[in-house]
Design a protein around this motif. Structure first.
Motif, PDB file in Angstrom:
ATOM      1  N   ILE A 273      40.220  43.704  45.738  1.00 11.05           N
ATOM      2  CA  ILE A 273      39.465  42.722  44.941  1.00 11.05           C
ATOM      3  C   ILE A 273      38.077  43.260  44.606  1.00 11.05           C
ATOM      4  O   ILE A 273      37.597  43.108  43.477  1.00 11.05           O
ATOM      5  N   GLY A 274      37.430  43.906  45.573  1.00 12.11           N
ATOM      6  CA  GLY A 274      36.107  44.475  45.317  1.00 12.11           C
ATOM      7  C   GLY A 274      36.128  45.502  44.204  1.00 12.11           C
ATOM      8  O   GLY A 274      35.266  45.509  43.320  1.00 12.11           O
ATOM      9  N   ASN A 275      37.129  46.376  44.211  1.00 13.40           N
ATOM     10  CA  ASN A 275      37.264  47.383  43.153  1.00 13.40           C
ATOM     11  C   ASN A 275      37.536  46.727  41.804  1.00 13.40           C
ATOM     12  O   ASN A 275      37.054  47.199  40.760  1.00 13.40           O
ATOM     13  N   ALA A 276      38.324  45.637  41.810  1.00  9.76           N
ATOM     14  CA  ALA A 276      38.628  44.935  40.564  1.00  9.76           C
ATOM     15  C   ALA A 276      37.372  44.293  39.975  1.00  9.76           C
ATOM     16  O   ALA A 276      37.152  44.330  38.757  1.00  9.76           O
ATOM     17  N   ILE A 277      36.523  43.718  40.844  1.00  7.39           N
ATOM     18  CA  ILE A 277      35.264  43.113  40.381  1.00  7.39           C
ATOM     19  C   ILE A 277      34.360  44.183  39.775  1.00  7.39           C
ATOM     20  O   ILE A 277      33.794  44.010  38.685  1.00  7.39           O
ATOM     21  N   THR A 278      34.229  45.295  40.478  1.00  8.05           N
ATOM     22  CA  THR A 278      33.376  46.388  40.005  1.00  8.05           C
ATOM     23  C   THR A 278      33.841  46.908  38.644  1.00  8.05           C
ATOM     24  O   THR A 278      33.025  47.140  37.744  1.00  8.05           O
ATOM     25  N   ALA A 279      35.169  47.075  38.495  1.00  8.91           N
ATOM     26  CA  ALA A 279      35.710  47.597  37.237  1.00  8.91           C
ATOM     27  C   ALA A 279      35.571  46.577  36.110  1.00  8.91           C
ATOM     28  O   ALA A 279      35.217  46.935  34.982  1.00  8.91           O
ATOM     29  N   ARG A 280      35.833  45.299  36.412  1.00 12.00           N
ATOM     30  CA  ARG A 280      35.791  44.268  35.363  1.00 12.00           C
ATOM     31  C   ARG A 280      34.391  44.091  34.801  1.00 12.00           C
ATOM     32  O   ARG A 280      34.199  43.827  33.615  1.00 12.00           O
ATOM     33  N   LEU A 281      33.376  44.252  35.644  1.00 10.58           N
ATOM     34  CA  LEU A 281      31.987  44.092  35.206  1.00 10.58           C
ATOM     35  C   LEU A 281      31.358  45.419  34.775  1.00 10.58           C
ATOM     36  O   LEU A 281      30.157  45.473  34.501  1.00 10.58           O
ATOM     37  N   ASN A 282      32.189  46.483  34.736  1.00  6.77           N
ATOM     38  CA  ASN A 282      31.724  47.818  34.313  1.00  6.77           C
ATOM     39  C   ASN A 282      30.634  48.386  35.210  1.00  6.77           C
ATOM     40  O   ASN A 282      29.860  49.254  34.788  1.00  6.77           O
ATOM     41  N   LEU A 283      30.564  47.915  36.444  1.00  7.10           N
ATOM     42  CA  LEU A 283      29.560  48.434  37.359  1.00  7.10           C
ATOM     43  C   LEU A 283      29.896  49.844  37.829  1.00  7.10           C
ATOM     44  O   LEU A 283      29.008  50.591  38.236  1.00  7.10           O
ATOM     45  N   ASP A 284      31.188  50.192  37.750  1.00 11.31           N
ATOM     46  CA  ASP A 284      31.589  51.543  38.158  1.00 11.31           C
ATOM     47  C   ASP A 284      31.153  52.590  37.146  1.00 11.31           C
ATOM     48  O   ASP A 284      31.082  53.777  37.458  1.00 11.31           O
TER      49      ASP A 284
END
Length: 454
Positions: free
Chosen positions: A367-378
């Motif tokens: 879930i943490g990776n999904a949040i990071t990717a969805r908000l383009n924080l990665d």
């Protein structure tokens, strides 16, 4: 400027406290309060970046033993002569040391005054000064990394690069107008449009990164929603690392918003475990559902939880209708059971799903990776420099507008001198951002965020 002093450490009991003195008479103020024992020297004769152990007193009254550090102008944080007196970390003794410095002739420092003096003495830009406050308030790895990059001048350098491009165009226009008979290159419409488009794109890139920067700086507001008994509270507990929400097989257990601040992949995230969405006659539960619906409006991202072992219900479909078009991660829970959910339909409506089993320990990471990717924080480059607050964003919006008007005027064949007026206004906005042309009112507003002692 006057000589000022303040306690530079938190107002709490600790192992050590520091009182900072800065200004023309910093050494004489320190000599009235601190008597060096080892080495036995006058403070005014000490070299910069040296220390002495000694006795701290207020008049004839002994207060404490301590250590004094000396920084000589301009090689100090403020650019002035600076002394720092370190004593034991009691609240009373620290306050007495401060009082002794005030009796010796120093004035109380205002909030952020030491950093403000560093700005006024050319030790840092306004964006670097703002980054100091961000470093102090940082609660996660990403914002600390970004703030340190800002403090080292990342945004300032981007501003300077853009300002140089604007000045190149302005200088070319001025030269062509003032010396038309010389060999000055003709300012053509094509050349102007090419250069101004490049500047406009630079501003657009800065603005496009603002939301990601805001989320890193202020934290991510994340609402966890779904019908009752899909595993929302279990997911909340897994993400927070403790029993924050009550987990029960009884539908409607969560009636109010349960909140927890967590760190996800280095970013601060405010989780809100919301009441399950369903039709109910329970008045308290109805209020919880109404609060959840309001929370959806302000959330930066929504974790919409669905039971993968069941087909989509009317309550699920109602939820999909409420959140479709928002920033959503559909979370398909209970992957350890046979799947009966139409995941393709769900992803068509809400985007890529995170398929998990709340029984597995890796679901928080998924879930943490999904949040990071969805908000383009990665994809966010902490070292590139970004707009960290609304003041900075407002300056870039104003500069972009003036460059856009200059570009439109160039395309219409308006005379270059009129275009130069717009470019000068754009340059003013860029320099206000960096602090080169910031007014006293702007600077005062920036330092309202600071604590006394920094």
């Amino acid at each position: 400027m006057s000589t000022v002093c303040a306690i530079a450490t938190p107002a709490a009991v600790g192992g050590i406290s520091a009182v900072r003195i800065s200004g023309e008479h910093a050494f004489s103020v320190a000599e009235d309060v601190f008597a060096a024992v080892y080495p036995k020297v006058k403070i005014s004769e000490m070299s910069g970046y040296t220390a002495a152990y000694g006795k701290i007193s207020d008049g004839g009254e002994r207060l404490d033993d301590g250590v004094l550090l000396v920084y000589r102008a301009p090689h100090s944080y403020t650019g002035e002569d600076v002394c720092e007196i370190f004593c034991h970390g009691g609240i009373y003794v620290t306050q007495r040391v401060l009082t002794a410095c005030l009796k010796a002739g120093a004035e109380p420092a205002a909030a952020g005054e030491f950093t403000k003096r560093a700005l006024l003495n050319g030790k840092m830009s306004l964006t670097q000064a703002e980054a100091v406050a961000d470093v102090i308030s940082a609660q996660g790895k990403q914002i600390l990394s970004c703030s340190n990059a800002q403090r080292e001048g990342a945004l300032f350098r981007r501003c300077e690069d853009i300002a140089a491009k604007i000045m190149e165009v302005s200088a070319q226009i001025s030269a062509w107008i003032d010396y038309p008979d010389d060999d000055t290159p003709v300012v053509t419409e094509e050349w102007l449009c090419e250069r101004l488009s490049e500047v406009e794109n630079d501003f657009k890139r800065l603005l496009s990164e603002y939301d990601a920067g805001r989320l890193i700086r202020e934290g991510i507001s994340c609402a966890i929603v779904g019908k009752p008994n899909v595993g929302k509270s279990t997911i909340m507990n897994l993400l927070s690392g403790r029993e924050r929400s009550i987990v029960s097989s009884v539908a409607g257990t969560t009636r109010d918003i349960v909140e927890e601040t967590v760190n996800i992949n280095g970013a601060v995230c405010l989780l809100s475990d919301c009441a399950g969405i369903r039709e109910t006659d329970d008045e308290i539960e109805k209020i919880g559902v109404e609060i959840m619906l309001k929370r959806l409006e302000n959330a930066d991202i929504v974790l919409a939880v669905f039971d993968g072992s069941r087909e989509l219900s009317d309550e699920d479909k109602r939820l999909i209708g409420l959140i479709e078009g928002k920033n959503v991660i559909p979370v398909v829970n209970k992957s350890d059971l046979e799947n009966r959910l139409d995941v393709d339909f769900l992803e068509e409506k809400l985007g890529k799903a995170a398929v998990i089993s709340a029984k597995n320990t890796n679901c928080a990471e998924i879930i943490g990776n999904a949040i990071t990717a969805r908000l383009n924080l990665d994809k966010f480059d902490a070292n590139a420099g970004f707009l960290a607050n609304e003041r900075q964003r407002s300056c870039v919006l104003r500069a972009e507008r003036h460059v856009g008007e200059a570009l439109s005027a160039a395309a219409l064949g308006v005379t270059p001198d009129a275009i130069g007026v717009e470019l000068e206004a754009a340059l003013d906005a860029v320099y206000e951002l960096s602090g080169k042309r910031a007014s006293e009112e702007v600077i005062a507003e920036v330092f309202k965020r600071f604590c006394v002692g920094k």
